[in-house]
Design an enzyme around this catalytic site. Structure first.
Site, PDB file in Angstrom:
ATOM      1  N   LYS A 174       3.090  10.947   7.423  1.00 26.20           N
ATOM      2  CA  LYS A 174       2.308  10.715   8.644  1.00 26.20           C
ATOM      3  C   LYS A 174       2.865  11.433   9.873  1.00 26.20           C
ATOM      4  O   LYS A 174       2.621  12.616  10.047  1.00 26.20           O
ATOM      5  CB  LYS A 174       2.187   9.206   8.875  1.00 26.20           C
TER       6      LYS A 174
ATOM      7  N   PHE B 168       0.865  -1.183   0.000  1.00 29.98           N
ATOM      8  CA  PHE B 168       0.000   0.000   0.000  1.00 29.98           C
ATOM      9  C   PHE B 168       0.894   1.224   0.000  1.00 29.98           C
ATOM     10  O   PHE B 168       1.621   1.483   0.960  1.00 29.98           O
ATOM     11  CB  PHE B 168      -0.947   0.049   1.204  1.00 29.98           C
TER      12      PHE B 168
ATOM     13  N   ASP C 232       9.420   2.516   1.833  1.00 32.49           N
ATOM     14  CA  ASP C 232       8.293   3.365   2.198  1.00 32.49           C
ATOM     15  C   ASP C 232       8.094   3.206   3.699  1.00 32.49           C
ATOM     16  O   ASP C 232       7.529   2.217   4.155  1.00 32.49           O
ATOM     17  CB  ASP C 232       7.048   2.937   1.407  1.00 32.49           C
TER      18      ASP C 232
END
Ligand SMILES: Cc1ncc(COP(=O)(O)O)c(C=O)c1O
Length: 399
Positions: free
Chosen positions: A254, A140, A225
């Site tokens: 984030k 993802f 990532d």
């Protein structure tokens, strides 16, 4: 207005691209949130790990407030007096020479992919248009067309074609499969060190270091990532540090925004970052002074409160306590630090269990139907975790 009124408004005027737990949050502090009726909950999602420092951390709020009195947005047409300080802080914290600021996580991923393709064309001499990048099944990386073009999850990609070409997908956790997929036009391997959205899938020990070795041997870039795993979530500053598998490019987002605003970036060394020249990449909001001030404060909190140690220690305790629950429906409990998941048997619908958790003051969300992720803010104390665990184990034992 009450909670139901707010939910009705969302449903009436919003696109139905989410299926939230029916709870409305109107106030938050640390690892707790409250609804309009004053009910208190532990936040065990942390906005998908964007609130590692806890809600409204006073140090980050103070930095934001101070910056709001000065200047918030300049664009990159001009310098501002905060961006350089933020980039230096981020480079010092991550151990890289350069950083490129963006806003959302998927933009950081896009930036890394563009850097790798350009590096392939300009440094490796691959014909432009022929570059390929190896990614992992179950990944993802966000919601743009490029990101969903890498996805193996039909929910993410169906009916969004045509897809962006140039990706080769291999099984996650299998370094030899990645090695076998490399050809003369491969420029990079991109993976999450732990697949968060896939349900906290932890790869076998040695996978990350094997990928590092394969990329070095083949003269291609390793991109991690760390948007969900980074900034202390897994018990290290970054998850690759468990295996010393320093990537060539790291995607960050984030928690870099301290739960206050979207801030993302890639970090890399000169040779890679220098492929970007004026006009070849950018963002109106990337590197804005408000984000820079918040980003510096967000990193300072991680450092000053030793949050990787808290995440490591409390994560061990969390898994031990949840593994002790006896339930025929639970298949396994997995994770690292405070990024954990309870995996129920195939075809088990975990949504009702999330509703039961909510009734017991715990907010968590299922992923892929049968998995519940537990990822509280890293500032959670031992006492708070004990209190939360009593509720969580009670619910899990009853499903
Ligand atoms: C590993 C990973 N990469 C990228 C993203 C996308 O980040 P954003 O939603 O900020 O674009 C996410 C979000 O969940 C993620 O977990």
């Amino acid at each position: 207005m009450n909670s139901q009124d707010y939910i009705t408004l969302d449903n009436r005027y919003g696109a139905h691209n989410y299926h939230p737990i029916p709870v409305v949050i109107s106030k938050a502090r640390g690892c707790k949130v409250w609804d309009p009726e004053g009910r208190e909950y532990y936040d065990f999602l942390s906005a998908y790990s964007a609130v590692n420092q806890g809600h409204l951390h006073p140090h980050i709020v103070a930095a934001a407030k101070a910056q709001l009195e000065l200047v918030t947005l300049t664009s990159r047409a001009f310098h501002n007096d905060k961006m350089g300080l933020f980039l230096k802080k981020l480079c010092d914290y991550t151990g890289y020479e350069k950083a490129l600021p963006m806003n959302t996580g998927v933009e950081a991923v896009e930036t890394a992919l563009k850097a790798a393709r350009r590096w392939g064309a300009e440094i490796k001499g691959i014909e432009n248009g022929k570059q390929n990048i190896i990614c992992a099944a179950g990944n993802f990386h966000g919601r743009t067309l490029t990101a969903v073009s890498m996805s193996s999850d039909p929910e993410s990609y169906v009916n969004y074609g045509p897809y962006v070409p140039g990706f080769v997908r291999v099984p996650f956790g299998d370094a030899e499969a990645a090695r076998a997929a490399i050809d003369k036009n491969t420029v990079a391997i991109l993976v999450e060190p732990i697949q968060g959205e896939a349900g906290v899938v932890v790869p076998p020990d040695g996978y990350l270091s094997a990928l590092r070795k394969i990329c070095t041997e083949n003269g291609i870039l390793l991109i991690f990532d760390e948007i969900q795993t980074g900034f202390c979530r897994t018990g290290r500053r970054f998850a690759w540090q468990y295996e010393g598998a320093r990537p060539d490019i790291m995607c960050l987002g984030k928690a870099l925004g301290g739960g206050i605003m979207p801030i993302s970036a890639i970090v890399a060394d000169h040779e890679i970052m220098d492929v970007f020249t004026p006009g070849t990449h950018g963002s109106t909001f990337g590197g804005n002074p408000l984000a820079d001030a918040v980003g510096v404060a967000a990193i300072e909190v991680l450092e000053q409160e030793h949050l990787e140690e808290n995440a490591y220690r409390l994560g061990e305790h969390f898994r031990k306590a949840v593994r002790a629950v006896s339930s025929p429906k639970i298949r396994l409990v997995r994770g690292k630090g405070l990024l954990n998941a309870v995996v129920f048997e195939e075809n088990f619908d975990a949504y009702p269990a999330c509703l039961a958790l909510k009734e017991n003051g715990i907010l968590a969300k299922q992923t892929h139907g049968n998995i519940i992720r537990f990822a509280p803010p890293l500032v959670i104390t031992e006492d708070e975790l004990e209190d939360a665990l009593a509720r969580i184990t009670g619910v899990l034992a009853s499903v």
